[in-house]
Design a protein around this motif. Sequence first.
Motif, PDB file in Angstrom:
ATOM      1  N   ILE A  92      -4.735  28.833  -2.767  1.00  0.00           N
ATOM      2  CA  ILE A  92      -4.672  27.770  -1.760  1.00  0.00           C
ATOM      3  C   ILE A  92      -5.065  26.461  -2.440  1.00  0.00           C
ATOM      4  N   VAL A  93      -4.295  25.417  -2.163  1.00  0.00           N
ATOM      5  CA  VAL A  93      -4.610  24.077  -2.679  1.00  0.00           C
ATOM      6  C   VAL A  93      -4.795  23.153  -1.492  1.00  0.00           C
ATOM      7  N   THR A  94      -5.967  22.497  -1.381  1.00  0.00           N
ATOM      8  CA  THR A  94      -6.184  21.525  -0.311  1.00  0.00           C
ATOM      9  C   THR A  94      -6.153  20.125  -0.923  1.00  0.00           C
ATOM     10  N   VAL A  95      -5.142  19.357  -0.536  1.00  0.00           N
ATOM     11  CA  VAL A  95      -4.950  17.997  -1.064  1.00  0.00           C
ATOM     12  C   VAL A  95      -4.722  17.065   0.126  1.00  0.00           C
ATOM     13  N   THR A  96      -5.758  16.930   0.955  1.00  0.00           N
ATOM     14  CA  THR A  96      -5.633  16.172   2.201  1.00  0.00           C
ATOM     15  C   THR A  96      -6.587  14.979   2.200  1.00  0.00           C
ATOM     16  N   MET A  97      -6.414  14.114   3.209  1.00  0.00           N
ATOM     17  CA  MET A  97      -7.353  13.012   3.444  1.00  0.00           C
ATOM     18  C   MET A  97      -8.309  13.386   4.588  1.00  0.00           C
ATOM     19  N   ALA A  98      -8.495  14.696   4.809  1.00  0.00           N
ATOM     20  CA  ALA A  98      -9.343  15.156   5.915  1.00  0.00           C
ATOM     21  C   ALA A  98     -10.790  14.708   5.713  1.00  0.00           C
ATOM     22  N   THR A  99     -11.457  14.439   6.840  1.00  0.00           N
ATOM     23  CA  THR A  99     -12.883  14.112   6.780  1.00  0.00           C
ATOM     24  C   THR A  99     -13.718  15.190   7.487  1.00  0.00           C
ATOM     25  N   ASN A 120       1.210  20.273   6.702  1.00  0.00           N
ATOM     26  CA  ASN A 120       0.708  18.899   6.691  1.00  0.00           C
ATOM     27  C   ASN A 120       0.465  18.459   8.128  1.00  0.00           C
ATOM     28  N   ARG A 121      -0.512  17.575   8.294  1.00  0.00           N
ATOM     29  CA  ARG A 121      -0.881  17.081   9.631  1.00  0.00           C
ATOM     30  C   ARG A 121       0.336  16.509  10.351  1.00  0.00           C
ATOM     31  N   CYS A 151      -0.230  28.499  -1.223  1.00  0.00           N
ATOM     32  CA  CYS A 151      -0.268  27.675  -0.014  1.00  0.00           C
ATOM     33  C   CYS A 151      -0.802  26.294  -0.373  1.00  0.00           C
ATOM     34  N   ILE A 152      -0.097  25.245   0.053  1.00  0.00           N
ATOM     35  CA  ILE A 152      -0.539  23.868  -0.170  1.00  0.00           C
ATOM     36  C   ILE A 152      -0.789  23.213   1.183  1.00  0.00           C
ATOM     37  N   LEU A 153      -1.994  22.713   1.379  1.00  0.00           N
ATOM     38  CA  LEU A 153      -2.335  21.976   2.598  1.00  0.00           C
ATOM     39  C   LEU A 153      -2.376  20.495   2.242  1.00  0.00           C
ATOM     40  N   GLY A 154      -1.452  19.722   2.816  1.00  0.00           N
ATOM     41  CA  GLY A 154      -1.275  18.323   2.460  1.00  0.00           C
ATOM     42  C   GLY A 154       0.110  18.138   1.854  1.00  0.00           C
ATOM     43  N   ALA A 155       0.671  16.925   1.987  1.00  0.00           N
ATOM     44  CA  ALA A 155       2.031  16.695   1.477  1.00  0.00           C
ATOM     45  C   ALA A 155       2.156  15.331   0.795  1.00  0.00           C
ATOM     46  N   GLY A 156       1.021  14.851   0.252  1.00  0.00           N
ATOM     47  CA  GLY A 156       1.035  13.566  -0.446  1.00  0.00           C
ATOM     48  C   GLY A 156       1.332  13.726  -1.925  1.00  0.00           C
ATOM     49  N   VAL A 157       0.991  12.705  -2.698  1.00  0.00           N
ATOM     50  CA  VAL A 157       1.275  12.680  -4.137  1.00  0.00           C
ATOM     51  C   VAL A 157       0.711  13.912  -4.850  1.00  0.00           C
ATOM     52  N   GLN A 158      -0.526  14.282  -4.503  1.00  0.00           N
ATOM     53  CA  GLN A 158      -1.153  15.434  -5.180  1.00  0.00           C
ATOM     54  C   GLN A 158      -0.457  16.755  -4.834  1.00  0.00           C
ATOM     55  N   ALA A 159       0.113  16.856  -3.647  1.00  0.00           N
ATOM     56  CA  ALA A 159       0.855  18.071  -3.294  1.00  0.00           C
ATOM     57  C   ALA A 159       2.041  18.244  -4.231  1.00  0.00           C
ATOM     58  N   TYR A 160       2.748  17.156  -4.517  1.00  0.00           N
ATOM     59  CA  TYR A 160       3.908  17.214  -5.418  1.00  0.00           C
ATOM     60  C   TYR A 160       3.492  17.574  -6.838  1.00  0.00           C
ATOM     61  N   SER A 161       2.434  16.937  -7.342  1.00  0.00           N
ATOM     62  CA  SER A 161       2.030  17.211  -8.731  1.00  0.00           C
ATOM     63  C   SER A 161       1.500  18.635  -8.878  1.00  0.00           C
ATOM     64  N   HIS A 162       0.789  19.123  -7.864  1.00  0.00           N
ATOM     65  CA  HIS A 162       0.301  20.514  -7.915  1.00  0.00           C
ATOM     66  C   HIS A 162       1.470  21.506  -7.840  1.00  0.00           C
ATOM     67  N   TYR A 163       2.400  21.241  -6.937  1.00  0.00           N
ATOM     68  CA  TYR A 163       3.572  22.124  -6.828  1.00  0.00           C
ATOM     69  C   TYR A 163       4.307  22.210  -8.168  1.00  0.00           C
ATOM     70  N   ASP A 164       4.509  21.065  -8.813  1.00  0.00           N
ATOM     71  CA  ASP A 164       5.264  21.036 -10.079  1.00  0.00           C
ATOM     72  C   ASP A 164       4.625  21.904 -11.151  1.00  0.00           C
ATOM     73  N   ILE A 165       3.334  21.722 -11.392  1.00  0.00           N
ATOM     74  CA  ILE A 165       2.710  22.477 -12.489  1.00  0.00           C
ATOM     75  C   ILE A 165       2.462  23.936 -12.092  1.00  0.00           C
ATOM     76  N   PHE A 166       2.151  24.184 -10.816  1.00  0.00           N
ATOM     77  CA  PHE A 166       1.890  25.569 -10.396  1.00  0.00           C
ATOM     78  C   PHE A 166       3.161  26.421 -10.463  1.00  0.00           C
ATOM     79  N   THR A 167       4.296  25.841 -10.090  1.00  0.00           N
ATOM     80  CA  THR A 167       5.539  26.621 -10.149  1.00  0.00           C
ATOM     81  C   THR A 167       6.072  26.695 -11.584  1.00  0.00           C
ATOM     82  N   GLU A 168       5.621  25.779 -12.449  1.00  0.00           N
ATOM     83  CA  GLU A 168       5.981  25.875 -13.872  1.00  0.00           C
ATOM     84  C   GLU A 168       5.184  26.981 -14.579  1.00  0.00           C
ATOM     85  N   LEU A 169       3.883  27.068 -14.276  1.00  0.00           N
ATOM     86  CA  LEU A 169       3.001  27.970 -15.029  1.00  0.00           C
ATOM     87  C   LEU A 169       2.879  29.368 -14.425  1.00  0.00           C
TER      88      LEU A 169
END
Length: 314
Positions: free
Chosen positions: A201-208, A168-169, A140-158
């Motif tokens: 779970i990966v949280t890659v958000t700008m949440a405060t 995403n919000r 599960c990835i929470l967030g859809a910015g640059v880090q969401a893409y980079s995490h998806y790429d390596i996680f689905t590779e490994l």
Amino acid sequence: MGSTPPVFIGAEEVEKHLHRASLLLPALEAALANFSGGAAGGVVQPVRTVLPVPRHGGYLGVMPAYSAADDALTTKLVTFYEHLKDSSVPSHQATVLLFDPSNGTLKAVLDGSVITAKRTAAVSAIATKLLMPPFAEVLCILGAGVQAYSHYDIFTELFTFKEVRIWNRTKERAVQFASAARSPVRVCSSAQEAVTGADVIVTVTMATAPILFGDWVKPGAHINAVGASRPDWRELDDELMKNSVLFVDSRDAALTESGDVILSGAEIFAELGEVLKGTKPALPEKTTVFKSLGMAVEDTVAAKFVYDAWSAGN
């Protein structure tokens, strides 16, 4: 005769030499272990200096490091802005300066945004390899910015997941993410829906304020908490922080910069480097949180990797 001017290695060129974040895994594992090895590890790295830009809701971070094992010296300059009116400008922008450690000459100026995205995702992947439950099936990835893409790429590779979910919000960005993904991604209408039953779970958000709550999380799940890099920002609630085994990249940084750690009062069990060194156990059978703040030495080894690859081709 004047000294040779520094080379500039732009984002496209960095991407060319660092097309997969997984290329950094050996160097990053060594750097994390060396960092946690104290003086003997040969990493010199203060906690980052963060300068607020109150008028514009922004921050400038300065991140110097020296790695004796790599004989590499860098400083990263990174800006991050909370609520940009112009969404075409990324929330985070970065530049890495690479010096000759023997005499202090500036050798290269590298785009730091690609480096930041890839090294952060690679470190999360290292944590996940050590801490995730065996037979993990749902990512599960929470967030859809640059880090969401980079995490998806390596996680689905490994790793092999039966299902990948995203929330995403603003739902449009999650839909956009899913349509760009190379395998099916389920867009969820709430964070709770995305998280329920997830193993990683990966949280890659700008949440405060917290967007992930302990009572949603499956026992034994592993969480990579990547956002909330200020002492008053949160992504995870107190229940999750206090009832999980907490791993960090740097104890000093977590206790200075991480709102999730500081405000919850959660106890840090280990640095990731201690697990890599074998001085602390991984405990994948427990619910685990890796609080990633990102360290300057990660940028050092990534910049050196890119510069060495660039030099070999020139």
